[in-house]
Design an enzyme around this catalytic site. Structure first.
Site, PDB file in Angstrom:
ATOM      1  CG  MET A 185       2.211  46.811 -22.235  1.00  0.00           C
ATOM      2  SD  MET A 185       2.705  44.959 -22.571  1.00  0.00           S
ATOM      3  CE  MET A 185       1.114  44.260 -22.290  1.00  0.00           C
ATOM      4  N   GLY A 186      -0.432  50.521 -23.889  1.00  0.00           N
ATOM      5  CA  GLY A 186      -1.451  51.111 -24.941  1.00  0.00           C
ATOM      6  C   GLY A 186      -2.661  50.261 -24.885  1.00  0.00           C
ATOM      7  CG  HIS A 244      -4.562  51.736 -19.512  1.00  0.00           C
ATOM      8  ND1 HIS A 244      -5.100  50.839 -20.345  1.00  0.00           N
ATOM      9  CD2 HIS A 244      -3.685  51.035 -19.265  1.00  0.00           C
ATOM     10  CE1 HIS A 244      -4.788  49.834 -20.658  1.00  0.00           C
ATOM     11  NE2 HIS A 244      -3.530  49.800 -19.627  1.00  0.00           N
ATOM     12  CD  GLN A 278       5.433  43.158 -20.605  1.00  0.00           C
ATOM     13  OE1 GLN A 278       6.154  44.209 -20.370  1.00  0.00           O
ATOM     14  NE2 GLN A 278       4.215  43.036 -20.221  1.00  0.00           N
ATOM     15  N   GLY A 287      -1.219  49.705 -11.555  1.00  0.00           N
ATOM     16  CA  GLY A 287      -2.326  49.260 -11.249  1.00  0.00           C
ATOM     17  C   GLY A 287      -2.221  48.067 -10.233  1.00  0.00           C
ATOM     18  CG  ASP A 291      -1.404  43.770 -14.244  1.00  0.00           C
ATOM     19  OD1 ASP A 291      -1.361  42.843 -14.867  1.00  0.00           O
ATOM     20  OD2 ASP A 291      -2.128  44.874 -14.475  1.00  0.00           O
ATOM     21  NE  ARG A 302      -3.082  39.537 -23.040  1.00  0.00           N
ATOM     22  CZ  ARG A 302      -1.881  39.751 -22.343  1.00  0.00           C
ATOM     23  NH1 ARG A 302      -1.824  40.237 -21.008  1.00  0.00           N
ATOM     24  NH2 ARG A 302      -0.490  39.566 -22.848  1.00  0.00           N
TER      25      ARG A 302
END
Ligand code: AMP
Length: 261
Positions: A7-8, A14, A41, A127, A130, A167
């Site tokens: 999601m950037g 990442h 989502q 990953g 998650d 986040r």
């Protein structure tokens, strides 16, 4: 071709996935990174519009880590306004983040299935941060016969143990200072002997963290994401914690026991 869906707001976690994809693809293969903040989502009260975005830095990171192509569609390109077909996983997505975020994994499965069909990768890298998502994608690929190999990559952490996440930007300096205690608690709890004690110890330690509120802390079978019953199978101790404006998730392996304890 090896795909890394994201999601950037790309970070070192990442980047590790893209480098892993580069290795898997070899010199002749292609690495594609998709960057799409997937509206379906996010729940209505979640952070879709505020989700961090850093488009030019993302391109730099993709280039530096060996990506050949970045796929960055708009929401209008991805979703027809009268869309009515979704991909719904009905078992693994019932617990943990699925219980706290209704519709979340339906959105994830739908977008990942679409990315798979649009881009047709041979391999896709996700990953372990998650973990539930990874298990659900494996199940989707198995049950819908996608001819794609799913590769899980270990969680990349800050030096103090905090799992890197887009986040984490939401944390104040005070919250950031105590956030690594979540992983420290998981590690200590997971090393415990009797399985029933693991949850109690973890809960006790996390509740002591200043400002932290547990959303869930569960010991689940690593593959089925059901409450762990057969302790001879690998398990995952998974947690979601509200800390200020952030909801942080993490998980850790709890190795199989020789017998049910
Ligand atoms: P996101 O952009 O948050 O949707 O994540 C895209 C992919 O990067 C997912 O497969 C995540 O599991 C993975 N990922 C995010 N953070 C990390 C991390 N700290 N370590 C490893 N993988 C990660």
């Amino acid at each position: 071709m090896v795909l890394v869906p994201t999601m950037g707001a790309l970070h070192d976690g990442h980047a590790a996935l893209v480098r892993r994809a580069r290795k898997l693809a070899g010199k002749r293969g292609n690495v594609v990174v998709s960057i799409f903040v997937n509206p379906i989502q996010f729940g209505p009260k979640e952070d879709y519009s505020k989700y961090p975005r850093s488009p030019s830095q993302d391109l730099e990171i993709c280039g530096a880590c060996g990506a050949d192509l970045v796929f960055r569609p708009s929401a209008e390109q991805m979703y027809h306004e009268s869309r009515s077909v979704f991909v719904d996983e009905s078992s693994l997505s019932q617990r943990l983040c699925g219980a706290s975020r209704p519709g979340h994994f339906r959105g994830v499965c739908t977008v990942v299935a679409k990315l798979f069909l649009i881009l047709r990768p041979d391999v896709a890298v996700f990953g372990e941060k998650d973990w539930q998502q990874l298990a659900i994608i494996r199940r989707m690929v198995r049950d819908l016969d996608f001819p794609i190999r799913i590769v899980g990559h270990p969680t990349i952490r800050e030096r103090d143990g905090l799992a890197i996440s887009s986040r984490n930007k939401y944390l104040t300096p005070e919250e950031r200072a105590v956030a690594p205690d979540i992983y420290a608690a998981l590690r200590k709890a997971a090393a415990g002997g009797r399985v029933m004690d693991i949850l109690n110890a973890g809960r006790r330690m996390i509740e002591k963290i200043s400002g932290a509120r547990i959303d869930y802390l569960e010991l689940v079978d690593a593959e089925t994401i059901q409450p762990a019953k057969d302790f001879r199978r690998p398990m995952r101790l998974a947690v979601a914690v509200f800390l200020g404006k952030a909801r942080l998730i993490d998980n850790i392996l709890v190795p199989p026991r020789p017998q049910n304890l």
